[in-house]
Design an enzyme around this catalytic site. Structure first.
Site, PDB file in Angstrom:
ATOM      1  N   GLU A   1      -5.747   3.497  16.276  1.00 11.72           N
ATOM      2  CA  GLU A   1      -6.223   2.265  15.656  1.00 11.72           C
ATOM      3  C   GLU A   1      -7.007   1.406  16.634  1.00 11.72           C
ATOM      4  O   GLU A   1      -8.083   0.882  16.311  1.00 11.72           O
ATOM      5  CB  GLU A   1      -5.039   1.466  15.113  1.00 11.72           C
ATOM      6  CG  GLU A   1      -4.319   2.114  13.945  1.00 11.72           C
ATOM      7  CD  GLU A   1      -3.002   1.452  13.626  1.00 11.72           C
ATOM      8  OE1 GLU A   1      -2.416   1.770  12.580  1.00 11.72           O
ATOM      9  OE2 GLU A   1      -2.526   0.611  14.425  1.00 11.72           O
TER      10      GLU A   1
ATOM     11  N   SER B   1       0.819  -1.211   0.000  1.00 13.55           N
ATOM     12  CA  SER B   1       0.000   0.000   0.000  1.00 13.55           C
ATOM     13  C   SER B   1       0.853   1.262   0.000  1.00 13.55           C
ATOM     14  O   SER B   1       0.737   2.109  -0.887  1.00 13.55           O
ATOM     15  CB  SER B   1      -0.926   0.005   1.219  1.00 13.55           C
ATOM     16  OG  SER B   1      -1.624   1.228   1.314  1.00 13.55           O
TER      17      SER B   1
ATOM     18  N   HIS C   1       6.394   4.288   9.604  1.00 14.95           N
ATOM     19  CA  HIS C   1       5.760   4.116  10.921  1.00 14.95           C
ATOM     20  C   HIS C   1       6.870   3.764  11.893  1.00 14.95           C
ATOM     21  O   HIS C   1       7.804   3.037  11.552  1.00 14.95           O
ATOM     22  CB  HIS C   1       4.713   3.001  10.850  1.00 14.95           C
ATOM     23  CG  HIS C   1       4.058   2.653  12.152  1.00 14.95           C
ATOM     24  ND1 HIS C   1       3.631   3.611  13.046  1.00 14.95           N
ATOM     25  CD2 HIS C   1       3.760   1.451  12.714  1.00 14.95           C
ATOM     26  CE1 HIS C   1       3.083   3.007  14.092  1.00 14.95           C
ATOM     27  NE2 HIS C   1       3.158   1.703  13.923  1.00 14.95           N
TER      28      HIS C   1
ATOM     29  N   GLU D   1     -28.572   0.431   9.691  1.00 16.48           N
ATOM     30  CA  GLU D   1     -28.578   1.473  10.714  1.00 16.48           C
ATOM     31  C   GLU D   1     -27.244   1.639  11.432  1.00 16.48           C
ATOM     32  O   GLU D   1     -26.881   2.751  11.807  1.00 16.48           O
ATOM     33  CB  GLU D   1     -29.693   1.213  11.731  1.00 16.48           C
ATOM     34  CG  GLU D   1     -31.093   1.244  11.142  1.00 16.48           C
ATOM     35  CD  GLU D   1     -31.422   2.558  10.452  1.00 16.48           C
ATOM     36  OE1 GLU D   1     -30.856   3.594  10.838  1.00 16.48           O
ATOM     37  OE2 GLU D   1     -32.237   2.549   9.508  1.00 16.48           O
TER      38      GLU D   1
ATOM     39  N   GLU E   1     -24.742   3.215   7.239  1.00 15.54           N
ATOM     40  CA  GLU E   1     -24.861   4.671   7.353  1.00 15.54           C
ATOM     41  C   GLU E   1     -23.703   5.306   8.115  1.00 15.54           C
ATOM     42  O   GLU E   1     -23.572   6.532   8.134  1.00 15.54           O
ATOM     43  CB  GLU E   1     -26.201   5.028   8.006  1.00 15.54           C
ATOM     44  CG  GLU E   1     -27.400   4.696   7.127  1.00 15.54           C
ATOM     45  CD  GLU E   1     -28.683   5.337   7.637  1.00 15.54           C
ATOM     46  OE1 GLU E   1     -28.617   6.445   8.205  1.00 15.54           O
ATOM     47  OE2 GLU E   1     -29.746   4.717   7.469  1.00 15.54           O
TER      48      GLU E   1
ATOM     49  N   ASP F   1       5.295  -4.215   9.649  1.00 14.43           N
ATOM     50  CA  ASP F   1       5.983  -4.166  10.943  1.00 14.43           C
ATOM     51  C   ASP F   1       6.511  -5.531  11.352  1.00 14.43           C
ATOM     52  O   ASP F   1       7.598  -5.650  11.922  1.00 14.43           O
ATOM     53  CB  ASP F   1       5.023  -3.665  12.035  1.00 14.43           C
ATOM     54  CG  ASP F   1       4.692  -2.187  11.891  1.00 14.43           C
ATOM     55  OD1 ASP F   1       5.486  -1.457  11.275  1.00 14.43           O
ATOM     56  OD2 ASP F   1       3.635  -1.771  12.404  1.00 14.43           O
TER      57      ASP F   1
ATOM     58  N   ASP G   1      -0.518   6.555  16.951  1.00 18.23           N
ATOM     59  CA  ASP G   1      -1.025   5.760  15.833  1.00 18.23           C
ATOM     60  C   ASP G   1      -1.638   4.456  16.345  1.00 18.23           C
ATOM     61  O   ASP G   1      -2.750   4.084  15.948  1.00 18.23           O
ATOM     62  CB  ASP G   1       0.107   5.466  14.853  1.00 18.23           C
ATOM     63  CG  ASP G   1      -0.388   4.793  13.591  1.00 18.23           C
ATOM     64  OD1 ASP G   1      -1.009   5.482  12.760  1.00 18.23           O
ATOM     65  OD2 ASP G   1      -0.157   3.582  13.421  1.00 18.23           O
TER      66      ASP G   1
ATOM     67  N   SER H   1       9.706 -12.876  -4.978  1.00 19.44           N
ATOM     68  CA  SER H   1       8.469 -12.109  -4.883  1.00 19.44           C
ATOM     69  C   SER H   1       7.741 -12.044  -6.223  1.00 19.44           C
ATOM     70  O   SER H   1       8.325 -11.709  -7.260  1.00 19.44           O
ATOM     71  CB  SER H   1       8.753 -10.688  -4.397  1.00 19.44           C
ATOM     72  OG  SER H   1       7.589  -9.908  -4.450  1.00 19.44           O
TER      73      SER H   1
END
Length: 329
Positions: A195, A27, A108, A227, A231, A83, A191, A51
């Site tokens: 979370e 990410s 981080h 509900e 929303e 991490d 952080d 990879s």
């Protein structure tokens, strides 16, 4: 008073004069690497030889190397692997290939804050943490905007760690919006707390309890889902763009009044006390020790908790409803 830094405070040429290795292409990794490339930085992505992501990196027009090779090549190594993997990657592939005057950076501060990585004294160590997911870091940059960054200096061996960190932030779009100076301790602890207590742990548990309460009272699960979960995004979007006070003005008077009189009944002072206990466990290292010990053992607790959460009834209801409507397509 917090001090913010912007484009005019950063010299892009500093990072453009460096060779930068980005460890990981997930990410954050893909966003950093692509933004750096578009900013004129000589960047390579560091991945294991086996990879499957290597082909994606090549397709994006980026160099790809092993972590060891990239560390030897680069002036700055940005560690954006998960991490849970950083400690071993650093020990086995980065540390043996570091030389004096180089820099390592993080998105981080977990590994530095809790002593999983201890860098030699003759390199710079800093943090550039975008306050948003990687896809947003990339899309905002591509659209001429950016995502705010937190910057921290752990070690300034060369005397130039701060201007280099600012330059890096400019290259990924952070200074377009604003950069806030912090510390590894503050970034990591806040952080983790955000979370656990609010964004993930608190919000997810609140939704599950709300769903259970309505269903156990005899209401249809599908109505309960709408509900307490569906929303929620509408309200959070208002909070995100306009703040809590303006969000309250946008909802109905009935909802606003209920917010004032019932919110403190559900989230009372005892919840704040539990939040303080959560923060204490982060600050004293107990959470990190528990997490790392579980990961080192093969993550039995983590995987069991994930499986338990996936079996919650709200999940099955949500899957069925989302298939019927178009908002997830």
């Amino acid at each position: 008073m917090a001090e913010f830094f912007f484009d005019q405070d950063a010299d892009l040429s500093l990072i453009q004069a460096k060779k930068v290795a980005v460890v990981g292409f997930g990410s954050q990794g893909h966003a950093h690497a692509l933004n750096l490339k578009d900013s004129g930085v000589d960047v390579a992505v560091a991945l294991p030889a086996e990879s499957e992501t290597r082909s994606k990196v090549a397709e994006a027009g980026l160099k790809v190397m092993s972590v060891a090779e990239a560390t030897r090549w680069a002036d700055l190594v940005m560690i954006l692997a998960p991490d849970t993997k950083q400690r071993d990657i650093y020990k086995n592939e980065i540390a043996p290939n570091l030389s004096s005057g180089k820099a390592i950076a993080f998105g981080h501060g977990f590994a530095i804050r809790f002593g999983l990585i201890e860098a030699p004294t003759d390199i710079d160590v800093f943090l550039v943490a975008p306050k948003g997911p990687g896809n947003v870091v990339r899309s905002e940059f591509s659209n001429g905007r950016g995502v705010a960054n937190l910057i921290a200096i752990h070690q300034d061996s060369t005397g130039g760690a701060w201007p280099l960190a600012l330059s890096y932030s400019k290259a990924i779009g952070g200074t377009r919006i604003g950069v806030l100076r912090t510390t590894f301790k503050e970034e990591t602890e806040t952080d983790l707390f955000g979370e656990q207590a609010v964004l993930c742990g608190g919000a997810n548990q609140l939704v599950q309890y709300g769903f259970e309460t309505l269903v156990e009272a005899g209401y249809q699960p599908e109505v309960a889902y709408f509900e307490v979960l569906h929303e929620l995004k509408l309200v959070v979007d208002l909070m995100h763009t306009r703040g809590i006070a303006m969000e309250r003005k946008e909802i109905s008077d009935t909802a606003e009044y209920g917010d004032y009189v019932s919110g403190p009944r559900v989230i009372g002072p005892e919840v704040k006390e539990q939040m303080k206990a959560v923060l204490a466990d982060i600050q004293n290292g107990n959470f990190a020790k528990r997490f790392i010990a579980d990961q080192d053992a093969g993550a039995p607790e983590f995987l069991a908790l994930r499986e338990k959460g996936a079996r919650h009834p709200v999940e099955a209801v949500g899957v069925a409803l989302r298939k019927m409507f178009g908002w997830t397509k």
